[in-house]
Design an enzyme around this catalytic site. Structure first.
Site, short mmCIF file in Angstrom:
data_model
loop_
_atom_site.label_atom_id
_atom_site.label_comp_id
_atom_site.label_asym_id
_atom_site.label_seq_id
_atom_site.Cartn_x
_atom_site.Cartn_y
_atom_site.Cartn_z
N ASN A 26 0.84 -1.20 0.00
CA ASN A 26 0.00 0.00 0.00
C ASN A 26 0.87 1.25 0.00
O ASN A 26 1.63 1.44 -0.97
CB ASN A 26 -1.08 -0.03 1.09
N ASP A 27 0.84 2.11 1.00
CA ASP A 27 1.41 3.46 0.92
C ASP A 27 2.87 3.51 0.45
O ASP A 27 3.70 2.73 0.93
CB ASP A 27 1.39 4.12 2.30
N GLN A 43 4.86 0.41 1.98
CA GLN A 43 4.25 -0.49 2.94
C GLN A 43 4.05 -1.85 2.30
O GLN A 43 3.46 -1.97 1.22
CB GLN A 43 2.92 0.07 3.41
N TRP A 51 -3.22 -7.24 3.93
CA TRP A 51 -2.55 -6.29 4.82
C TRP A 51 -2.17 -6.99 6.11
O TRP A 51 -2.95 -7.73 6.71
CB TRP A 51 -3.49 -5.11 5.10
N PHE A 83 5.30 0.88 10.10
CA PHE A 83 4.33 1.65 9.33
C PHE A 83 5.04 2.76 8.54
O PHE A 83 6.25 2.83 8.48
CB PHE A 83 3.26 2.22 10.26
N SER A 84 4.24 3.65 7.99
CA SER A 84 4.74 4.64 7.03
C SER A 84 5.70 5.65 7.63
O SER A 84 5.75 5.84 8.85
CB SER A 84 3.57 5.39 6.39
N GLU A 208 -4.26 10.77 7.39
CA GLU A 208 -3.03 9.98 7.27
C GLU A 208 -2.05 10.66 6.31
O GLU A 208 -2.41 11.57 5.56
CB GLU A 208 -3.34 8.56 6.77
N TRP A 292 -9.45 2.24 0.18
CA TRP A 292 -9.64 1.36 1.33
C TRP A 292 -11.03 0.73 1.37
O TRP A 292 -11.26 -0.22 2.12
CB TRP A 292 -9.38 2.11 2.62
#
Length: 485
Positions: A26-27, A43, A51, A83-84, A208, A292
């Site tokens: 993802n990100d 990510q 996820w 995480f990011s 976010e 999402w």
């Protein structure tokens, strides 16, 4: 195409959009230009296509077109998920335990696992790399910034200076509180809070992935500061999306001068952040191409997740105020090299077919002659129809043809996008599994996932309600063949 895609033989992968070799993505994280390479961290779940067990994957490119994937960069462990965050190049420091000057430093959100003594905690931690980002070492001693929160995440760090004072600045979010927190540091280790940005905006969803950076307004010559935020819900087309504020930053406090505007009108542009230290002052963004609402139920092929094409960001005055505009980075922009350019005339009921026999993505720029065009242009693509109406001043993307795609998710949908009255040009980028539309001279974008196909991409142009007259610019790889109506 990426090295991974070229060797995998997986015909369902896009050619120009980065996808991971395997697992979930993802990100985008830690975008940085270093050693002549564009580094894309992301990510990543290296163990499966859902996820979870989040880590940082890593790929790099020298041209924003061909991506080379490296082994997992920062791996989750028994104590934390990763995480990011962002990546910077360390500066000299008098602090003995500060990162070494010249090393890459990742500032990421450390999420305490259920078995750790920080279960559920989200705090900011460091990892360093002395070999250009290939291998990483986590800083001993745990996080360097911990608020005792379970929703404090996504740090974006950059170097700020006004010519007198200079410091590292971090913007991070309290996601559920919908607030951006600003911190300052001299050494990347000890942080002090400078301010809080939490305006009330009429949009649902957590906040976010903040990014804060300067752009020069070409009309006034003023430097303005753009704050990007990703919102977990509330996009007009449904689900998650990105907004941009434009305002001022004095090194401590951010002040927005305008209401936030949507970065992309489509449903599949989220968590976009920009590259640090790009040459020639370029500000290039990459985003996760998903939503999402349905990301977790989309079909997987041993991998799941793709990035948008890299986009160059700038400002332009629109209706008397500065506005963020985006164009696909020059390395990938149409018409490409070499290019063909020819008149386009589609009579009502007739069709023109655009094909790519070698399987390459289709990129084209369409310009319509307003005085000679009496109908609407319909572009039929893989799993969608895009309607462009000069009369109604709108684009409509219909991907309901894929009814049921994503196991009953809201993926099948129609997205309507209003256009400026003088819009006469649209750029289309069609890769396997997606379409990205740029119009209003970069002020309006629409990004949408589409069902991937094992066959070469193709488009059909149709005129409805009258004729369509204009011009088309494409790469020479694209064959346009008239088809009887």
């Amino acid at each position: 195409m990426s090295t991974v895609q070229a060797t995998s033989g997986d015909l369902l992968r896009p050619r120009q959009h980065f996808t991971p070799r395997q697992g979930w993505m993802n990100d985008p994280n830690g975008l940085v230009v270093h050693g002549g390479r564009w580094h894309l961290f992301f990510q990543h779940n290296p163990h499966g296509t859902d996820w979870g067990t989040m880590s940082w994957g890593h790929a790099w490119s020298t041209d924003l077109r061909t991506w080379h994937e490296e082994p997992v960069a920062i791996l989750h462990d028994a104590d934390e998920d990763v995480f990011s965050g962002s990546v910077v190049v360390a500066r000299p420091s008098d602090r003995d335990d500060a990162p070494r000057a010249g090393d890459l430093v990742a500032i990421y959100t450390s999420v305490g696992t259920a078995s750790s003594d920080r279960a559920g905690s989200q705090a900011q931690a460091l990892a360093t790399s002395a070999d250009g980002g290939r291998t990483w070492s986590k800083r001993a001693g745990g996080p360097v910034l911990d608020r005792g929160s379970t929703d404090f995440r996504d740090p974006h760090v950059f170097r700020w200076s006004d010519g007198v004072d200079e410091r590292w600045v971090m913007v991070a979010v309290e996601a559920v509180e919908r607030a951006v927190l600003v911190y300052g540091s001299d050494d990347l280790v000890e942080w002090r809070q400078l301010s809080r940005f939490d305006p009330v905006i009429a949009v649902d969803g957590i906040w976010e992935c903040p990014d804060l950076f300067p752009l020069t307004d070409p009309d006034s010559g003023d430097v303005r500061w753009v704050l990007l935020l990703s919102l977990g819900d509330g996009h007009p087309a449904g689900g998650s999306g990105m907004v941009a504020f434009i305002g001022d930053f004095d090194g401590e406090t951010y002040t927005a001068d305008t209401e936030p505007g949507w970065v992309d009108q489509g449903r599949d542009c989220y968590a976009g952040v920009t590259f640090t230290d790009a040459l020639d002052g370029r500000r290039v963004m990459v985003a996760w191409m998903s939503n999402w609402q349905y990301a977790h139920v989309l079909p997987e092929h041993g991998w799941r997740g793709a990035m948008t094409l890299p986009r160059e960001l700038s400002l332009r005055t629109v209706d008397g105020r500065p506005r963020l505009v985006q164009h696909v980075a020059d390395e990938l922009a149409v018409p490409g090299t070499p290019a063909t350019s020819q008149p386009l005339e589609v009579m009502a009921g007739a069709t023109v077919r655009v094909t790519s026999p070698d399987g390459d993505p289709i990129g084209l720029r369409l310009r319509l002659e307003r005085e000679q065009t009496s109908g609407d242009l319909l572009v039929d693509g893989p799993g969608c129809t895009l309607s462009w109406s000069l009369r109604d001043r709108e684009l409509v993307l219909d991907r309901r043809v894929v009814n049921g795609y994503g196991s009953g998710s809201p993926f099948p949908s129609t997205t309507r996008v209003p256009l400026a009255g003088d819009t006469d040009s649209v750029e289309l980028y069609v890769d396997n599994g997606s379409v990205e539309v740029v119009t209003d001279d970069g002020a309006t974008l629409l990004t949408a996932l589409l069902p991937p196909s094992a066959t070469a991409p193709s488009l059909t142009l149709r005129a409805v309600g009258g004729s369509v007259v204009g011009h088309v610019e494409t790469s020479a790889r694209i064959d346009q063949t008239p088809v009887p109506g």
